[in-house]
Design a protein around this motif. Structure first.
Motif, short mmCIF file in Angstrom:
data_model
loop_
_atom_site.label_atom_id
_atom_site.label_comp_id
_atom_site.label_asym_id
_atom_site.label_seq_id
_atom_site.Cartn_x
_atom_site.Cartn_y
_atom_site.Cartn_z
N ASP A 101 -5.05 4.31 19.23
CA ASP A 101 -5.96 3.15 19.13
C ASP A 101 -6.74 3.07 17.82
O ASP A 101 -7.95 2.83 17.81
N LEU A 102 -6.06 3.25 16.70
CA LEU A 102 -6.75 3.10 15.42
C LEU A 102 -7.01 1.62 15.15
O LEU A 102 -6.18 0.76 15.47
N PRO A 103 -8.14 1.26 14.54
CA PRO A 103 -8.31 -0.12 14.06
C PRO A 103 -7.17 -0.48 13.11
O PRO A 103 -6.61 0.39 12.43
N GLN A 104 -6.82 -1.76 13.10
CA GLN A 104 -5.64 -2.18 12.35
C GLN A 104 -5.71 -1.78 10.88
O GLN A 104 -4.72 -1.30 10.31
N GLU A 105 -6.86 -1.94 10.26
CA GLU A 105 -7.00 -1.61 8.84
C GLU A 105 -6.69 -0.13 8.59
O GLU A 105 -5.97 0.22 7.65
N ARG A 106 -7.25 0.74 9.43
CA ARG A 106 -7.00 2.17 9.25
C ARG A 106 -5.55 2.53 9.55
O ARG A 106 -4.95 3.36 8.88
N MET A 107 -4.97 1.89 10.59
CA MET A 107 -3.58 2.18 10.91
C MET A 107 -2.66 1.81 9.76
O MET A 107 -1.75 2.56 9.41
N HIS A 108 -2.91 0.66 9.15
CA HIS A 108 -2.09 0.26 8.00
C HIS A 108 -2.19 1.28 6.87
O HIS A 108 -1.18 1.64 6.24
N ALA A 109 -3.40 1.76 6.62
CA ALA A 109 -3.58 2.75 5.55
C ALA A 109 -2.83 4.04 5.86
O ALA A 109 -2.20 4.64 4.97
N GLU A 110 -2.86 4.46 7.12
CA GLU A 110 -2.17 5.68 7.50
C GLU A 110 -0.65 5.50 7.49
O GLU A 110 0.09 6.38 7.05
N ARG B 87 0.80 -1.22 0.00
CA ARG B 87 0.00 0.00 0.00
C ARG B 87 0.83 1.27 0.00
O ARG B 87 0.29 2.38 -0.01
N TYR B 88 2.12 1.14 0.04
CA TYR B 88 2.98 2.30 0.26
C TYR B 88 2.82 3.37 -0.82
O TYR B 88 2.84 3.08 -2.01
N THR B 89 2.62 4.61 -0.34
CA THR B 89 2.66 5.78 -1.23
C THR B 89 3.75 6.76 -0.80
O THR B 89 4.34 7.42 -1.63
N GLY B 90 3.98 6.86 0.51
CA GLY B 90 4.99 7.77 1.03
C GLY B 90 4.67 9.23 0.77
O GLY B 90 5.55 10.08 0.81
N GLU B 91 3.41 9.52 0.52
CA GLU B 91 3.03 10.88 0.13
C GLU B 91 3.17 11.90 1.26
O GLU B 91 3.32 13.10 1.01
N VAL B 92 3.12 11.42 2.50
CA VAL B 92 3.29 12.31 3.65
C VAL B 92 4.75 12.27 4.09
O VAL B 92 5.23 11.23 4.56
N MET C 210 6.97 -3.45 6.82
CA MET C 210 7.72 -3.99 5.68
C MET C 210 6.78 -4.62 4.67
O MET C 210 6.97 -4.47 3.46
N HIS C 211 5.75 -5.33 5.14
CA HIS C 211 4.75 -5.87 4.22
C HIS C 211 4.06 -4.76 3.44
O HIS C 211 3.71 -4.94 2.26
N ALA D 48 12.01 -4.28 1.25
CA ALA D 48 11.49 -4.68 2.56
C ALA D 48 10.31 -5.63 2.41
O ALA D 48 10.21 -6.65 3.11
N ARG D 49 9.42 -5.30 1.49
CA ARG D 49 8.24 -6.15 1.29
C ARG D 49 8.65 -7.53 0.77
O ARG D 49 8.13 -8.56 1.23
N THR D 50 9.56 -7.58 -0.17
CA THR D 50 10.01 -8.86 -0.72
C THR D 50 10.58 -9.74 0.39
O THR D 50 10.27 -10.94 0.49
N HIS D 51 11.40 -9.16 1.24
CA HIS D 51 12.01 -9.92 2.34
C HIS D 51 10.94 -10.38 3.33
O HIS D 51 10.97 -11.53 3.79
N ALA D 52 10.01 -9.48 3.67
CA ALA D 52 8.99 -9.82 4.66
C ALA D 52 8.08 -10.95 4.17
O ALA D 52 7.73 -11.85 4.92
#
Length: 323
Positions: free
Chosen positions: A209-218, A147-152, A242-243, A295-299
């Motif tokens: 305390d963000l839900p996991q789905e939202r935390m991953h997105a952020e 999901r990485y964008t790195g926009e922030v 890394m994923h 990182a993602r490939t390794h993870a």
């Protein structure tokens, strides 16, 4: 297989309960630490069932997963069966030893009825388990996707209870990181961190305390992930980042030296190199994106869910057979 386990570590349990078994979680009236039941911020399958502690004596069990020393007593009191004697059991050690390291004696040392399963090879090396049989099952996580964008153009840190846990989780390192740019901290009990460190929102923002789905997105929107923890087995948030495809800056301590290859980012024990590495990633999106892909490939290769579940099935079969 019907497996009794307590909801102790939500991220680890999220991966463990993805297997082909039925998972029974004790529930107390107050849903306290010994009876939390199902998770509220993770997505668990229907095969995870809550069982009131009053019903456990009449509940059929194939195996018990222990994760804290007092769970041996709870299991015997609540089920009427002794783990390792009346019902097969394993003890999962999530934590690095605390105390007279490396001489710390494990609470399950000196017995051979319940094997100790470490979540990292580092734990297996550092805990003194005496004659207790030990195994290692490396972490695995549910793939959140690339999901990485790195926009922030800010650094992300995930940590729980940073004020209370202090140097264990590298809270003292956060002000130095803000010299490179803004830092966003995600986790439990993080809202008071800025006031504790005297940092305003431009330098430090917290997300509680963000839900996991939202935390991953952020997380995936931030330019770089920073793993500040000094002393832990292996933070699952690091593996999840890394994923997601995030580049990593981490302390070269405990199992992180195995988990993060050089192509995925920067590992260091030098305090001054942490903000310098963060600054490089914040200034160079292409560098960040390339390291994040590595990182993602390794993870995926080393911490993927299929490998984790297959390894656990082998352990469970071995314990049931009494090997």
């Amino acid at each position: 297989m019907r497996i009794l386990l307590w909801h102790v570590h939500g991220s680890w349990t999220t991966s463990f309960v993805q297997g082909d078994h039925e998972y029974l979680l004790p529930v107390t009236a107050d849903r306290g630490p010994d009876g939390l039941g199902r998770a509220r911020t993770w997505d668990w399958p229907a095969s995870v069932r809550e069982v009131p502690i009053e019903q456990l004596r009449e509940t059929a069990l194939d195996l018990v997963v222990l994760q804290r020393p007092h769970e041996q007593r709870l299991a015997e009191e609540w089920t009427g069966r002794r783990p390792g004697r009346d019902v097969p059991a394993v003890y999962v050690e999530h934590n690095t030893p605390i105390g007279d390291v490396p001489l710390t004696r494990h609470p399950m040392a000196g017995q051979d009825a319940v094997p100790v399963v470490h979540v990292t090879a580092f734990n297996d090396l550092f805990w003194d388990c005496g004659s207790a049989p030990t195994l290692v099952v490396d972490h695995g996580v549910v793939d959140p996707g690339h999901r990485y964008t790195g926009e922030v153009a800010r650094a992300a840190v995930v940590v729980n209870d940073p004020v209370r846990r202090g140097r264990f989780v590298g809270t003292d390192l956060v002000p130095g990181l803000t010299a490179a740019g803004g830092v966003d901290v995600f986790g439990m009990n993080v809202e008071k961190l800025g006031a504790e460190l005297g940092l305003g929102p431009e330098r430090l923002r917290t997300y509680e305390d963000l839900p996991q789905e939202r935390m991953h997105a952020e997380l995936a929107r931030r330019r770089v992930y920073v793993h500040t923890t000094r002393w832990t087995s292996l933070g699952l948030s690091l593996i999840e980042a890394m994923h997601l495809g995030m580049p990593v800056v981490a302390l070269a301590t405990t199992e992180a030296v195995t988990a993060v290859p050089p192509s995925a980012g920067v590992l260091t024990t030098r305090r001054e190199e942490l903000p310098a590495a963060v600054a490089r990633f914040l200034a160079d999106p292409d560098l960040a994106r390339g390291c994040g892909s590595a990182a993602r490939t390794h993870a995926l290769r080393h911490y993927g869910l299929p490998r984790f579940l297959a390894a656990w099935d082998r352990v469970l079969d071995r314990v049931l057979r009494g090997d």
